[in-house]
Structure formats: C-alpha cells, structure tokens
Write a protein that holds these residues in place. Structure first.
Motif, mmCIF file in Angstrom:
data_model
loop_
_atom_site.group_PDB
_atom_site.id
_atom_site.type_symbol
_atom_site.label_atom_id
_atom_site.label_comp_id
_atom_site.label_asym_id
_atom_site.label_seq_id
_atom_site.Cartn_x
_atom_site.Cartn_y
_atom_site.Cartn_z
ATOM 1 N N GLY A 394 30.567 35.553 46.076
ATOM 2 C CA GLY A 394 29.546 34.915 46.920
ATOM 3 C C GLY A 394 29.494 35.629 48.264
ATOM 4 N N VAL A 395 28.570 35.194 49.117
ATOM 5 C CA VAL A 395 28.402 35.879 50.402
ATOM 6 C C VAL A 395 29.650 35.652 51.253
ATOM 7 N N GLU A 396 30.261 36.738 51.703
ATOM 8 C CA GLU A 396 31.418 36.617 52.605
ATOM 9 C C GLU A 396 30.903 36.991 53.986
ATOM 10 N N VAL A 397 30.867 36.039 54.882
ATOM 11 C CA VAL A 397 30.092 36.241 56.104
ATOM 12 C C VAL A 397 30.855 36.978 57.196
ATOM 13 N N TRP A 398 32.021 36.502 57.536
ATOM 14 C CA TRP A 398 32.646 37.078 58.731
ATOM 15 C C TRP A 398 33.734 38.077 58.370
ATOM 16 N N VAL A 399 34.362 38.600 59.421
ATOM 17 C CA VAL A 399 35.108 39.853 59.272
ATOM 18 C C VAL A 399 36.255 39.791 58.256
ATOM 19 N N ALA A 400 37.099 38.795 58.361
ATOM 20 C CA ALA A 400 38.294 38.791 57.507
ATOM 21 C C ALA A 400 37.907 38.518 56.055
ATOM 22 N N SER A 401 38.276 39.431 55.191
ATOM 23 C CA SER A 401 37.965 39.244 53.773
ATOM 24 C C SER A 401 39.030 38.353 53.157
ATOM 25 N N THR A 402 38.619 37.287 52.505
ATOM 26 C CA THR A 402 39.594 36.359 51.918
ATOM 27 C C THR A 402 39.228 36.072 50.466
ATOM 28 N N LYS A 403 38.144 35.312 50.297
ATOM 29 C CA LYS A 403 37.797 34.923 48.922
ATOM 30 C C LYS A 403 37.476 36.153 48.073
ATOM 31 N N ASN A 404 36.948 37.198 48.709
ATOM 32 C CA ASN A 404 36.646 38.389 47.918
ATOM 33 C C ASN A 404 37.918 39.103 47.454
ATOM 34 N N VAL A 405 38.977 39.053 48.271
ATOM 35 C CA VAL A 405 40.230 39.704 47.851
ATOM 36 C C VAL A 405 40.754 39.013 46.589
ATOM 37 N N ILE A 406 40.718 37.683 46.625
ATOM 38 C CA ILE A 406 41.186 36.926 45.455
ATOM 39 C C ILE A 406 40.358 37.323 44.229
ATOM 40 N N ALA A 407 39.032 37.425 44.432
ATOM 41 C CA ALA A 407 38.153 37.786 43.316
ATOM 42 C C ALA A 407 38.452 39.209 42.828
ATOM 43 N N GLN A 408 38.676 40.124 43.772
ATOM 44 C CA GLN A 408 38.994 41.513 43.380
ATOM 45 C C GLN A 408 40.285 41.562 42.559
ATOM 46 N N VAL A 409 41.306 40.834 43.050
ATOM 47 C CA VAL A 409 42.602 40.858 42.358
ATOM 48 C C VAL A 409 42.428 40.306 40.940
ATOM 49 N N TRP A 410 41.627 39.251 40.855
ATOM 50 C CA TRP A 410 41.360 38.649 39.552
ATOM 51 C C TRP A 410 40.687 39.656 38.622
ATOM 52 N N VAL A 411 39.656 40.352 39.118
ATOM 53 C CA VAL A 411 38.932 41.324 38.284
ATOM 54 C C VAL A 411 39.885 42.438 37.854
ATOM 55 N N LEU A 412 40.720 42.910 38.781
ATOM 56 C CA LEU A 412 41.672 43.972 38.432
ATOM 57 C C LEU A 412 42.627 43.516 37.333
ATOM 58 N N LEU A 413 43.042 42.251 37.435
ATOM 59 C CA LEU A 413 43.946 41.710 36.418
ATOM 60 C C LEU A 413 43.248 41.693 35.055
ATOM 61 N N MET A 414 41.977 41.284 35.060
ATOM 62 C CA MET A 414 41.246 41.253 33.789
ATOM 63 C C MET A 414 41.095 42.649 33.197
ATOM 64 N N VAL A 415 40.816 43.621 34.066
ATOM 65 C CA VAL A 415 40.658 44.994 33.573
ATOM 66 C C VAL A 415 41.993 45.467 33.000
ATOM 67 N N ALA A 416 43.086 45.170 33.721
ATOM 68 C CA ALA A 416 44.409 45.606 33.248
ATOM 69 C C ALA A 416 44.715 44.990 31.888
ATOM 70 N N VAL A 417 44.405 43.708 31.732
ATOM 71 C CA VAL A 417 44.705 43.048 30.457
ATOM 72 C C VAL A 417 43.784 43.601 29.357
ATOM 73 N N ALA A 418 42.507 43.833 29.702
ATOM 74 C CA ALA A 418 41.579 44.387 28.700
ATOM 75 C C ALA A 418 42.069 45.761 28.229
ATOM 76 N N LEU A 419 42.557 46.569 29.160
ATOM 77 C CA LEU A 419 43.070 47.890 28.773
ATOM 78 C C LEU A 419 44.382 47.740 28.002
ATOM 79 N N GLY A 420 45.215 46.787 28.443
ATOM 80 C CA GLY A 420 46.499 46.544 27.776
ATOM 81 C C GLY A 420 46.295 46.115 26.330
ATOM 82 N N LYS A 421 45.296 45.230 26.158
ATOM 83 C CA LYS A 421 44.997 44.690 24.825
ATOM 84 C C LYS A 421 44.642 45.808 23.844
ATOM 85 N N SER A 422 43.945 46.821 24.367
ATOM 86 C CA SER A 422 43.538 47.914 23.469
ATOM 87 C C SER A 422 44.675 48.941 23.307
ATOM 88 N N ARG A 423 45.804 48.654 23.971
ATOM 89 C CA ARG A 423 46.974 49.550 23.831
ATOM 90 C C ARG A 423 48.120 48.759 23.218
#
Ligand code: G6P
Length: 607
Positions: A394-423
């Motif tokens: 969602g829109v992150e308005v002011w300087v300190a990134s917070t909710k987006n970091v959580i979302a990024q970490v989550w996406v990275l985890l999903m990518v890692a698991v998706a790659l892990g699953k195929s290995r």
C-alpha cells in the motif's frame, strides 16, 4: 533533487499545486515553490524555505489576488547541491523570463552546456536546472514542442522536466528520461506529477510516460510523442489503494503504517499463497523456479538493503542457493562480473532510487536476469525488471519504511521457498512452514499490543546518546534495520553489530552510559548470544533484550521486549515490528518530527 507537479485547467492552479506538493512532500521537504500563469500571461511566483505548509501560508496570504492562474508548475526540494536557503529556492527561468521549468533528476553535462551559453546568459545559480531553462531560450524555434526535442537531444543524465511558456499560457511540455513523469486527467484539468500518489486524490485516470517520451498539453488536451510521432496509450484508472489514506487517530503516518502491518500481510499473500491447501501458487514464482540459476545477488539501499540481507539467509537456508546482498551504491562502485546463472534481485519501495536503478541498468546491459520487488506500481525499476513481484504494502507515505520492509521480507521468503521447493526442500517442510506463517498476523497484532510497554522503555532509553544493536544470523540484518530506524527517527547514534563481532573491537565503547539492544529469540544461537551479552553486562552496559515469549532465563534480564513464541522465523517479523515501535517511541520521547526526520527524503533519485 526536486519533485514536480503541474496543472492546466479552467480554474486557479495555486491551491491545486499546493495540494499536489503536499502529497509529494514525503519525497523532500527542504523548500518549495510555484509559478502560475493567467490566460493573459500575468505571472504569480511564490517560494518558501521549509515545509510545503510554509508555501501554503504564503499563497493563502495573497488571497486578495483573485486572478485565475490557470497554468502552473511547482516543485518541492530535497537539497543536494547548495544549502536550504531562500536564495536556492527559486523558480528556474530563462533569461528573457519567458520559460519557467521544474526538473527532477540530474543533468550530467550541465557544465558543458553552461559554458556554451555563458556568452549570452548570466546565471543566477549553480544548478543544472537553470542551465536547461537558458538552453530552452537559446534553442527556441517558435514552437515549444520542437524546441524541447532539440533540448532533449542535448541533455545527458536523468530528468523529468515540465516547461511553461509565458507567451502561450495553457501549454505545458514535459520530457523524461529515467526520472518518473505521470500525467493525470481530471474533470477540472490535466495534471503532471512525479508520482501517482500525488495525483490519486485529484485525477480520475493517469498515464505513465516512458523514457524519451514527451507530453504536450495544449487546448485542454494532452498528447504523448516519441521521436516526434504521436503515441496512443490507454490511461489507467486511479485505484482506491493508490490514494494516501487518512491519518485516523494515529499521531503520525509512521505510527499508522506500523499498525497497518497485519492487514498489509493479507494483501501481500493474496493470490500467492493458499493457507488451506498449504501451497504457494503464483505464476511469477513458478517462472522463477524454472530458471537455471545457481546464485542470487540482491541489490538495494537503506531499509530495502536490510530486507534483502534477511532474504539472503532465506535463500541459503530454504533454497540452498548462495546469495549475497549488496548496497546498491557499492555495487556501482565495484567491478561488475556478469554471471549468466545469477538472478539479480532489485528491492525498492519507491522503484525510483537512483543507486538501484543505475545498478539495474548495468546488469541489464550485460544481458543478465533481473527480478524486481517493488512497492510502487508502474515505477521505473518495476518496469525495467525481467521478472517482478510487487510488495503490495500500500502507499507508504513518510520517510521511514516500515510496512514495506515487512512485505519485502515476506516476498523474499516466498521466493526462497518457491525456489527451494523446486530443489531439495521437502514438500512436508514447505507445508509446515506455511502453517507456521499463517499465524503471523496474530503474532504481529500481539506485538503491536505491547505498544505501551515499549513506549515506557523507549522513554528510558531516550536518555542515552549512543546504542549498540546486536543480532546473529537472521537477526544480524534485523539489528541493522532496527539501528537504521532508531537513527533516522530519533537521531540517537545507534550501531548494529553481529553479536559475535562485538568483542573484536566495539566492546571498547560499552559503559554504563552506552546501552546495547539484543535480538535473541530461542533457537540455535541463543546460548552463544547470551555469552556475548554477558561480556556487555560485565562492563555494566545497560541491556535491552528482545526475547521469545517463553524464554525462562528471566534472571538474566533487566529490560525486555517479548517477540513471538518459539519460532525464529516469525520472530524476524515480530522483531522488526517491535523495533519499529521502539524507534517511533524513542523519537516521540525526544519530540522529533517522526514523519519528516531531518535531512532525509523518502525517495532519492540522485546517486
Ligand atoms: C531513502 C529513504 C529510506 C529508504 C531508501 C531506499 O534513503 O530515506 O527510508 O529505505 O531510500 O528506498 P527504496 O525506495 O529504494 O526502498
């Protein structure tokens, strides 16, 4: 670095420009200015050092001026060259005072252009933008569109520019290369902006310009051109999620965005993970799993860098793929050895950070695979990537990134698991992990409920001038992100170290006046980290522990913040969230302007 906004319509532009700048202010808030033109070429100019509210007050004080300035351009500045002074806060104008311009980006060859113009023009500033205003005058051929084509051919660098011509009110011409430029359509006129968020409350639809394109607004219509040819492109409707939300009862947007995190998670995993069947399902993840890759390189800046560094641990652990996270400006400074079997991952909330964008250009130029994890839809980095997933924070308005970091970490985890699953990752392990993750929103809500306790501790720790933050494994980058948040919001000097590294030098600083925060949930490294922290306790350093809920070693602790229960993985997320609350309350205890920390900007489009 300036963020730009412009309007042409039937009504007065001044209030619209102020409102647009307020929406762009999160990108820079050192100074702001605007120029308005009436249909009979009368000019209105206002400028102010500091916040857009200072400009708004000055504009409002001229309410006796009831002329309709129906064409207007405006900017808000984050100082890169030259101090934050009245002298550096001025509209950039040609020598004949006919062409006014706003510019976001950097013109790299401005010194050469300036040298070629110096015989005919006197320059009032050191800025690259002023040079472009003078260049427009010198190349003017009677038509602003063809003139701007000639201007664009001379410029080297990154820019989005909007120009108004005092002798042709109602016309705005804009050009862009690398810096964002968006046109919005509304019933009251046509807008130009550096981002969609600023347009979302004013326009009904928008179109994102591509590099080298030009926008010409005249006769109340706009047209887009590429190399002189008109481009037909359907506009997109503004969606509710692109609008900047109300503050509701929160004291700052930063606080609101932290409390948004449980609901953000639902957006992030929607269409990507099925908790009932315990499956990860997503076309992009499936496509990534098919790639022949043997290494991952994550390139990003600021908070996105720490999210990437946490992601590195996930790729190594769940996918068994070597992974390195690199700060984007260092990537640019280093020798690039292209590897065809490496997936280059670019993380950026804004999708516009210059260091990240320039790194991506280098990687793409060598034909390597790029994958973007970006929050702002349609942003430059999102559009450049071969593969991509939005972080959907969602829109992150002011300087300190917070909710987006959580979302990024989550996406990275999903990518890692998706790659892990195929290995080599077992399906049963994937299912167990998904089951564990389904508890995350509740765990984060529990963490948020600790707000009053964290606030009390933050008040106590706000009395210190310096702090260490320690962590090991996942919690080393978590400590890095926590320390960044404390620094940027509270201005307390705060350094992160790997828990095991403290004894190799930094321990010399520990004293009763130099506290240490430690992330130490139950897990593989628990006892080792306890030993490290005992070295701090032996030097009488105050210690604030971030511990698991069921940690029984109570005798060790003076001050504690509880993370989730036993899971180390969930504690990464709850650790970040509790550190965000701690940094927020630390800043509030010191009466900082939490949303607009000094010297900073949300999105930095200069290297
Ligand atoms: C700026 C902001 C930081 C942010 C960094 C990277 O420096 O102040 O909060 O983390 O840029 O931004 P990005 O949009 O690329 O994630």
């Amino acid at each position: 670095m300036c963020w730009i906004f412009a309007y042409v319509g039937e009504t007065d532009s001044r209030e619209k420009l102020v409102n647009g700048l307020k929406m762009l202010e999160y990108r820079g808030y050192d100074s702001a200015w605007m120029v308005g033109l009436t249909n009979s070429s009368e000019v209105f100019i206002e400028k102010a050092v500091g916040r857009v509210s200072a400009l708004a007050t000055k504009v409002a004080s001229k309410s006796e001026d009831t002329k309709l300035y129906t064409t207007g351009i405006a900017h808000t500045r984050w100082a890169t060259h030259g101090g934050v002074t009245e002298a550096n806060t001025h509209p950039h104008v040609s020598t004949n005072e006919r062409f006014y311009i706003v510019h976001n980006g950097i013109i790299e060859n401005y010194k050469e252009i300036k040298a070629s113009l110096e015989s005919d023009h006197t320059f009032y500033s050191q800025t690259d933008t002023e040079v472009v205003a003078k260049l427009i005058e010198s190349l003017y051929d009677g038509n602003l569109k063809s003139t701007m084509e000639k201007v664009a051919a001379k410029l080297v660098g990154a820019y989005s520019l909007a120009v108004i011509d005092r002798e042709n009110p109602g016309t705005i011409v804009g050009i862009k290369l690398w810096s964002p430029l968006i046109v919005g359509e509304a019933t009251d006129g046509i807008y130009i902006s550096s981002d969609v968020n600023a347009l979302a409350a004013l326009a009904e639809s928008y179109t994102i310009l591509e590099d080298h394109e030009m926008i010409v607004i005249e006769d109340k219509k706009y047209s887009i051109f590429l190399a002189g040819e008109q481009v037909e492109r359907a506009s997109q409707e503004v969606e509710e999620g692109q609008k900047i939300d109300e503050l509701w009862n929160f004291t700052s947007y930063t606080e609101k965005e932290i409390f948004d995190i449980p609901s953000v998670l639902e957006n992030v995993w929607s269409g990507r993970i099925n908790f009932e069947t315990k499956e990860i399902k997503n076309e992009t993840l499936d496509a990534l799993a098919e790639l022949d890759i043997d290494r991952i390189c994550i390139i990003s800046s600021g908070s996105s860098y720490y999210a990437g560094d946490i992601g590195g641990y996930f790729f190594r652990k769940f996918a068994g793929i070597p992974c390195q996270a690199i700060i984007s400006s260092e990537f640019l400074a280093d020798t690039f050895i292209p590897e065809k079997k490496t997936l280059y991952v670019f993380l950026s909330q804004s999708g516009e950070t210059a260091d990240v964008r320039e790194s991506m250009k280098i990687v793409k130029a060598k034909g390597c695979m790029t994958f973007g994890i970006v929050n702002v839809v349609g942003s430059t980095i999102a559009r450049m990537a071969d593969y991509g997933l939005y972080s959907h924070a969602g829109v992150e308005v002011w300087v300190a990134s917070t909710k987006n970091v959580i979302a990024q970490v989550w996406v990275l985890l999903m990518v890692a698991v998706a790659l892990g699953k195929s290995r080599d990752m077992q399906i049963s392990d994937v299912r167990d992990l998904i089951a564990e993750l389904s508890e995350l929103p509740d765990k984060i809500s529990e963490t948020l409920m600790q707000g009053p306790h964290i606030k009390k501790l933050a008040k106590k720790y706000s009395n210190y001038d310096d702090m260490f933050v320690l962590g090991r494994n996942y919690f080393y980058p978590v400590a890095g992100e926590a320390s960044l948040k404390c620094k940027e919001l509270s201005y307390i000097h705060c350094e992160a170290y790997s828990a095991g590294e403290l004894k190799h030098g930094p321990l010399a600083l520990v004293s009763p006046k130099f506290p240490t925060m430690v992330f130490n949930p139950m897990g593989k490294f628990y006892s080792k980290t306890v030993s490290n922290v005992q070295e701090v306790a032996a030097r009488e350093g105050p210690i604030l522990w971030f511990i698991s809920k069921n940690d029984t070693h109570n005798e060790l602790y003076t001050d504690t913040i509880e993370l989730s229960e036993t899971s180390e993985l969930l504690s990464v997320f709850t650790g970040l969230v509790s550190s965000y609350l701690f940094a927020l309350y630390l800043a509030e205890a010191l009466w900082r302007d939490v949303d607009k920390p000094r010297n900073l900007a949300k999105s930095v489009t200069v290297e």
